[in-house]
Design a protein around this motif. Sequence first.
Motif, short mmCIF file in Angstrom:
data_model
loop_
_atom_site.label_atom_id
_atom_site.label_comp_id
_atom_site.label_asym_id
_atom_site.label_seq_id
_atom_site.Cartn_x
_atom_site.Cartn_y
_atom_site.Cartn_z
N PHE A 41 0.93 -1.16 -0.01
CA PHE A 41 0.08 -0.05 0.07
C PHE A 41 0.95 1.10 -0.24
O PHE A 41 0.46 2.19 -0.77
N PHE B 52 2.55 1.46 -3.59
CA PHE B 52 1.72 2.12 -4.61
C PHE B 52 1.21 3.25 -4.33
O PHE B 52 0.56 4.09 -5.37
N THR B 53 1.15 3.89 -3.33
CA THR B 53 0.30 5.20 -2.87
C THR B 53 1.51 6.43 -2.52
O THR B 53 1.04 7.52 -2.29
N GLN B 54 2.76 6.15 -2.76
CA GLN B 54 3.74 6.92 -2.22
C GLN B 54 3.64 8.38 -2.82
O GLN B 54 4.19 9.45 -2.54
N GLU B 55 3.18 8.31 -4.29
CA GLU B 55 3.05 9.67 -5.06
C GLU B 55 1.40 10.20 -4.97
O GLU B 55 1.45 11.18 -5.49
N PHE B 56 0.76 9.53 -4.24
CA PHE B 56 -0.56 10.08 -3.94
C PHE B 56 -0.71 11.20 -2.96
O PHE B 56 0.01 11.27 -2.06
N GLN C 195 -6.30 11.73 -2.75
CA GLN C 195 -6.26 10.29 -3.32
C GLN C 195 -6.01 8.97 -2.42
O GLN C 195 -6.55 8.02 -2.85
N ARG C 196 -5.23 9.11 -1.43
CA ARG C 196 -4.64 8.20 -0.52
C ARG C 196 -5.99 7.73 0.26
O ARG C 196 -6.32 6.59 0.45
N THR D 293 -8.29 5.65 -1.97
CA THR D 293 -7.83 4.42 -2.17
C THR D 293 -8.24 3.49 -1.06
O THR D 293 -8.66 2.32 -1.27
N ASN E 138 -7.39 1.50 -11.15
CA ASN E 138 -7.35 1.62 -9.82
C ASN E 138 -6.83 0.59 -8.96
O ASN E 138 -7.10 -0.56 -8.61
N ALA F 256 -6.78 0.50 -6.00
CA ALA F 256 -7.46 0.12 -4.95
C ALA F 256 -8.09 -1.20 -4.87
O ALA F 256 -8.19 -2.24 -4.12
#
Length: 207
Positions: free
Chosen positions: A23, A26-30, A34-35, A38, A105, A107
Amino acid sequence: MDIFKPLVALLAMVNPIGVIPFFIAFTQEFDRTQRKQTIRIAAFTCFAVVSLSALLGLRIIEFFSISIASFQVGGGTLLLINALSMLNAKPAEGGTVSAPDAGANIAVVPLAIPLLTGPATISTMVIYAQKTQHWWQQAVFVGYGLVVAAFVWLCFSAAGRIAKVLGSTGINIMTRLMGLILAALAVELLASGLIDLFPILGLTKLK
């Protein structure tokens, strides 16, 4: 039927703590919005998979003329394979995870399916749903879907703090412990299914 066993199995398989590293990656640039989105979608997807498997899974396997005993043995085998993977500190139902394509997506895929829920989760819910005798028992399973979704939401919301507290070693230990619990449940499902398929095994046990 022990109504709490499915919840134990579900929490062991979903194991969002073990998926936290994915997680975070995948979301480090969100951004924060957005996080959060997700997290909500991943949690809802887990709820949908668990609930629909409990309510409709049995009808689906009946449509394909699959016996419950055979499905139980297959599901137990799948659980055992996932448990062995978790004992090696790998996320259940995971594997080699590639970066999602642009616009996909994450998520839903790969976080919710298959990292959090997948074939083993579906087969487990079908097996336990077959043992229900009252409508309220199926309602309990839907409630378990909510519990799983809440657990996923809480873990992912606190992903940064959990990763800092546990570290990679702590997450590996947690994954192995959940894998051990899952292995025990898998053996129980296998034994029950094999006895239904081959009654002589039950007679041997009595002797």
